[in-house]
Design an enzyme around this catalytic site. Structure first.
Site, PDB file in Angstrom:
ATOM      1  N   HIS A 126      -6.138   9.106   1.488  1.00 11.31           N
ATOM      2  CA  HIS A 126      -5.072   8.136   1.280  1.00 11.31           C
ATOM      3  C   HIS A 126      -4.934   7.214   2.488  1.00 11.31           C
ATOM      4  O   HIS A 126      -4.879   7.667   3.626  1.00 11.31           O
ATOM      5  CB  HIS A 126      -3.759   8.885   1.043  1.00 11.31           C
TER       6      HIS A 126
ATOM      7  N   GLN B  67       0.853  -1.185   0.000  1.00 14.43           N
ATOM      8  CA  GLN B  67       0.000   0.000   0.000  1.00 14.43           C
ATOM      9  C   GLN B  67       0.886   1.231   0.000  1.00 14.43           C
ATOM     10  O   GLN B  67       1.939   1.259   0.649  1.00 14.43           O
ATOM     11  CB  GLN B  67      -0.907  -0.008   1.236  1.00 14.43           C
ATOM     12  N   SER B  68       0.497   2.260  -0.766  1.00 11.72           N
ATOM     13  CA  SER B  68       1.233   3.523  -0.845  1.00 11.72           C
ATOM     14  C   SER B  68       2.662   3.255  -1.319  1.00 11.72           C
ATOM     15  O   SER B  68       2.848   2.707  -2.404  1.00 11.72           O
ATOM     16  CB  SER B  68       1.192   4.236   0.509  1.00 11.72           C
ATOM     17  N   ALA B  69       3.674   3.624  -0.528  1.00 13.54           N
ATOM     18  CA  ALA B  69       5.052   3.358  -0.932  1.00 13.54           C
ATOM     19  C   ALA B  69       5.269   1.865  -1.172  1.00 13.54           C
ATOM     20  O   ALA B  69       6.069   1.465  -2.028  1.00 13.54           O
ATOM     21  CB  ALA B  69       6.032   3.869   0.127  1.00 13.54           C
TER      22      ALA B  69
END
Length: 550
Positions: A471, A234-236
């Site tokens: 986010h 997730q994300s990075a």
């Protein structure tokens, strides 16, 4: 005073207490053999957990700012029942969150800031969670989790993989969960020409790749199948997954067969020398300026001095926002070109993948720029922070596609509300599209004709003031036991997210770009929607990204 019922229970409790040691003696702790070593984990009756097993030698001394080295063959007996240190974290300052409910503030802080676990440079470890009773030869699928945190924070211990494993067991699709630590911030993503020339860029990604190799070598001892590995983040962490897909000419080396990405795709990052100013600042603040080999000097700097210098750099929650100081960049080794150009060149692993976004990706990252209040200041922010080489006609077109009208900004679909400042919703729309939503659509559309692709959009938590479906809220759907949990387990098991327990999710195609959309409200609702919103804006954002990478 104890009740009558309490006194009646005392004899029974005494019997149980006397019998307990014998019962516990019969239940041995779970153990696994790796090389010539025995690793002893812990059990809770449903799961066996083996926590913080080292996979790389401590990246200290000459191994600081250097490629990871696998650990030597294991020997002896090791008890792995508690979590070890996390990799050094960058200090973050959360923007003022006035107007948000306390539970929302807690979620934001706990998601982005790791203040509980101790950190140490000796942090290259991973954890394995398996269903109780799993043994070598069971050949279970494996989900390898890569945490997010802007490449500046996070750890393998931040998310409860037990939720995933228990749900997989309930679905009769038992799955093994692996979570890995990797170096973050300056320790893992130091930029600069010195780093590029030494061939030691993107160290955090190299750490992850080394962990994948560990899984290939050892997961069968835990009952896993090394040919059934899905990498997931997730994300990075999701961006990392995408970069593993485009590195090495798209050759997975047999390390994984599927990819699952939550809020992350091949991002528009450029050459390592674009971060030269951040490297030079670190060198200056640590007393390494003027030395013959500044990179080698950084390897010898006292940890606290280096950490203080790193902490003085801007984070993803600062005014600089998603123009990250420490991020993956083109280094000529792991990334030979801008990730999106690698996609256009066909340098992509030909494997099934899932990729999705939250609806309001940019809101959280726009809270630190509330002082941008006029059209002129918005213009200056875009040019000064993201695209300094943009031409005036290009800028005018971008400003037209991302207007100051709050009804067209993020949180999307909320009309004129949430306009905490005159440019907030405009900034949130632009930043979210730049780094998350436009790259997700670009990746899906570029690859849907060549390989199986599924894509989603999460509109849950839309009612959160200022932030909307911000986010990381999709993590509540996966680690919170929502539909994404089942979709993940199905995908890890059979490379298709569909299954009996969840609504049908159509495959994405260029002709019919369909999204599984998670809708808000008290009930968990879903709908199939078209991936056709803000088309002109995102196509132009992608065009600018290819021309002017970050």
């Amino acid at each position: 005073m104890p009740s009558f019922h309490s006194f009646c229970l005392l004899p029974l409790l005494a019997v149980v207490a006397l019998a307990a040691p014998a019962a516990l003696d019969k239940r041995a702790s779970p153990a696994v053999t790796l090389d010539d070593a025995t690793f002893i984990g812990k059990a809770d009756g449903k799961l066996n957990k083996f926590l913080s097993i080292p996979f790389g030698k401590p990246p200290v001394g000459d191994l600081r700012f250097n490629l990871p080295v696998p650990v030597d063959a294991y020997t002896g007996t090791h008890t792995v029942t508690s979590t070890g240190p996390v990799c050094p974290q960058q200090s973050l300052t959360v923007p003022i969150l006035t107007g948000l409910a306390s539970e929302v503030v807690d979620f934001v802080v706990n998601t982005f800031i790791d203040t509980i676990e101790p950190s140490d440079e000796d942090c290259l470890s991973l954890s394995v969670i398996v269903p109780d009773g799993t043994k070598p030869g069971d050949d279970l699928p494996v989900a390898v989790w890569i945490f997010g945190g802007g490449f500046e924070n996070g750890s393998s211990n931040s998310d409860d993989g037990g939720v995933i494993v228990k749900r997989s067991m309930a679905m009769n699709k038992p799955t093994i969960f692996v979570s890995i630590n990797y170096r973050v911030s300056a320790f893992g993503f130091l930029p600069g020409k010195e780093v590029k020339e030494a061939g030691v860029g993107n160290l955090g990604l190299h750490d992850q790749r080394l962990a994948f190799r560990w899984v290939q070598k050892y997961i069968s001892q835990f009952g896993g199948d090394p040919t059934k590995v899905t990498i997931w983040g997730q994300s990075a962490g999701a961006i990392s997954v995408a970069l593993h897909m485009v590195t090495n000419g798209g050759d997975t080396e047999g390390l994984f067969r599927g990819a699952f990405m939550q809020s992350g795709s091949p991002i528009p990052v450029g050459d390592m020398e674009a971060g030269q100013a951040d490297y030079d600042a670190l060198v200056s603040q640590t007393g390494c300026a003027g030395t013959a080999d500044t990179l080698q000097c950084l390897r010898t700097v006292d940890f606290e001095v280096l950490k203080k210098a790193m902490d003085s750099s801007p984070s993803y929650l600062s005014y600089q926002a998603l123009n990250l100081a420490w991020t993956p960049r083109v280094d000529g080794v792991f990334l030979t070109d801008i990730p999106q150009k690698l996609v256009l060149a066909g340098s992509v692993a030909n494997i099934p993948f899932v990729t999705g976004n939250c609806d309001d990706e940019g809101t959280l990252f726009s809270l630190a720029s509330l002082n941008v209040t006029t059209d002129a200041e918005f213009r200056d922010y875009v040019v000064g922070n993201y695209i300094p080489s943009i031409t005036e006609p290009e800028l005018e077109k971008l400003l037209t596609l991302y207007p100051s009208d709050p009804t067209q900004g993020a949180p999307f679909g909320t009309g004129g509300s949430n306009a905490v400042s005159p440019q907030f919703k405009r900034l949130a729309a632009m930043q979210g599209d730049l780094v998350f939503t436009a790259p997700r659509r670009f990746f899906a559309q570029q690859r849907a004709a060549a390989q199986p692709v599924w894509s989603y959009l999460s509109k849950r938590w839309k009612s959160v003031p200022l932030l909307g479906s911000f986010h990381a809220t999709d993590k509540l759907n996966s680690f919170g036991g929502g539909e994404l949990t089942d979709y993940l387990v199905n995908f890890a098991t059979g490379l298709d997210p569909n299954g009996k327990t969840v609504p049908a999710w159509p495959q994405y195609s260029v002709a019919e770009p369909k999204l599984m959309t998670f809708l808000g409200g008290l009930l968990k609702r879903t709908a199939i929607t078209a991936d056709d919103f803000r088309t002109d804006a995102m196509e132009y954002m992608t065009e600018l990204s290819l021309k002017y990478p970050l």
